[in-house]
Design an enzyme around this catalytic site. Structure first.
Site, short mmCIF file in Angstrom:
data_model
loop_
_atom_site.label_atom_id
_atom_site.label_comp_id
_atom_site.label_asym_id
_atom_site.label_seq_id
_atom_site.Cartn_x
_atom_site.Cartn_y
_atom_site.Cartn_z
N ASN A 31 0.87 -1.18 0.00
CA ASN A 31 0.00 0.00 0.00
C ASN A 31 0.91 1.23 0.00
OD1 ASN A 31 -1.81 2.07 0.47
ND2 ASN A 31 -2.64 1.23 2.35
N ARG A 106 -2.66 -2.22 -3.36
CA ARG A 106 -3.77 -1.29 -3.23
C ARG A 106 -3.53 -0.14 -4.21
NH1 ARG A 106 -4.86 3.58 0.84
NH2 ARG A 106 -7.03 3.98 0.34
N HIS A 195 -12.34 4.34 -0.66
CA HIS A 195 -12.50 3.42 0.48
C HIS A 195 -13.28 2.17 0.09
CE1 HIS A 195 -12.17 7.20 3.20
NE2 HIS A 195 -10.99 6.60 3.14
N ARG A 256 -9.47 17.60 5.22
CA ARG A 256 -10.23 17.92 4.01
C ARG A 256 -11.56 18.55 4.39
NH1 ARG A 256 -9.38 12.06 2.23
NH2 ARG A 256 -7.26 12.03 1.39
N GLU A 401 -8.58 -4.06 5.28
CA GLU A 401 -8.37 -3.91 3.85
C GLU A 401 -7.26 -4.82 3.33
OE1 GLU A 401 -9.00 0.49 2.64
OE2 GLU A 401 -8.51 0.54 4.78
#
Length: 416
Positions: A31, A106, A195, A256, A401
């Site tokens: 990742n 990923r 996601h 964000r 994940e």
């Protein structure tokens, strides 16, 4: 009335095994970010995490490799000015005894080219490179790691698992923006969502815990961390989600802004002289919880400061919970019913006050939290945190994940 749960929840987090199980497939999961490379060796058949770590602050003097070895030992190795290639070189000696059968990557953005995970060949790698134009912050790092890993492990099949692929089942009326058709056709301006691996994983876990086939489930999932998004999942397929063309859209996040009037950018440019790039940088890196609170982007710190009477922290927490509830209600428009509302991610899994306040904002649905179960994160109730008379079941399910990526890698290798 909600269903009684008969299946017990497994351990919340994967654990480090002292030895790999002989004869079972192991997958290296990578990742990559622009300044870090996370890695893990996973045994997908049982979910065991055999080895994991991160190379952080790539390209700097302070770069270092942090690894977790068997028996829960930790080790830190300085890797000054390491890039992705040097990072894999440093990791490699620790991998050779695991019997790895493949590498799972990923990949943040697959655009419209990728509706599912793929075995990486030259054509797939080229198509991933084409997506860089709509994901300039993430795609280059993903692509670099793929290129380096294919050279480093030329005899191992490698698989790309895309954050966006799970959301490629959104209907056009959910993913199209109300902008000129030409923008979509020429530039791919649309909602993609992110996601996806997390939303997909927790939906599968919900199916297992509830004893209901994924094809018969309708769920709302909330992945809440420094990045955050919600998803409506109908019969195992994503039908709506809060993030958009980029991860900036949707919920209030750590740094964000989430949803904002697009005219703000022109207004700020005219008023301040800041460039579009500078304003966008602020919206991505200096807004959200950080911008609202003036304190930071760590929800744990904000809750502590709120308890001390800090007005900015209190506003940030309340705005986060309200925006979350509003997006969950909006996403519910894609469902006929709500079989369960799932909280996951670092905040979703570990913050009872945030879950409680969000459910209070959802009282129109008849949600009723159980303070004891919520306080223990549903550990004694197969994830359930709502009371028996709640009209909507809310659960905490820990995401994984890496495990989903490992499972996808094995599935595609076997079918290749």
């Amino acid at each position: 009335m909600q269903k009684e749960l008969s299946v017990q929840q497994p351990p919340h987090q994967p654990f480090l095994e002292t030895a790999a199980t002989e004869g079972t497939p192991k997958v290296l999961v990578l990742n990559s970010g622009s300044s870090s490379l996370k890695f893990a060796v996973v045994e997908p058949s049982c979910g065991r995490l055999l080895f994991s770590g991160i190379v952080d602050r790539l390209g700097t003097q302070e770069s270092e490799l942090q690894i977790k070895l068997p028996a829960a030992c930790k080790k830190t190795i300085p890797t000054p000015f390491a890039d992705h290639h040097k990072s894999l070189d440093t990791i490699f000696p620790y991998l050779k005894d695991f019997g790895i059968i493949g590498v799972g990557h990923r990949v943040v953005h697959g655009g419209e080219k990728f509706h599912e995970s793929v075995v990486i060949d030259d054509a797939a790698q080229s198509a991933i490179a084409d997506c860089a134009v709509i994901a300039p912050l993430h795609a280059p790092a993903n692509l670099t790691t793929i290129q380096v890993a294919r050279k480093k492990f030329p005899n191992l099949p490698q698989v790309a698992v895309f954050d966006t692929a799970f959301h490629q089942t959104l209907p056009p009326y959910a993913y199209r923006y109300a902008v000129p058709q030409q923008w979509y056709e020429q530039y791919g301006i649309r909602k993609y969502g992110f996601h996806g691996t997390s939303h997909c994983y927790v939906s599968q876990e919900a199916s297992r815990l509830l004893g209901i086939g994924i094809e018969d489930l309708q769920l709302l999932t909330a992945h809440l961390g420094n990045g955050a998004s919600v998803c409506a999942i109908r019969n195992g397929k994503s039908v709506d989600t809060s993030m958009g063309l980029t991860p900036l859209e949707g919920l209030i996040m750590g740094t964000r802004s989430g949803d904002i009037d697009a005219n703000v950018l022109l207004f700020l440019h005219q008023q301040t002289g800041l460039s579009l790039a500078e304003i966008t940088d602020v919206l991505n890196k200096k807004s959200g919880l950080l911008g609202l609170s003036g304190v930071g982007n760590d929800m744990r710190v904000l809750l502590e400061e709120k308890a001390k009477g800090h007005c900015g922290a209190a506003l940030a927490v309340e705005a986060f919970c309200y925006r979350l509830a509003r997006h969950l209600l909006a996403a519910a428009a894609g469902l006929d019913r709500i079989d369960a509302l799932i909280f996951t991610g670092g905040i979703g899994e570990n913050s009872p006050p945030i879950r409680e306040r969000a459910l209070e904002h959802l009282r129109i649905l008849g949600t009723a939290i159980d303070p004891k179960l919520n306080g223990e994160h549903g550990e004694s109730s197969a994830g359930r945190i709502t009371s028996s008379d709640s009209k909507v079941l809310a659960m905490v399910i820990h995401t994984n994940e890496e495990l989903l990526i490992a499972r996808e890698t094995v599935r595609l290798i076997r079918s290749f």
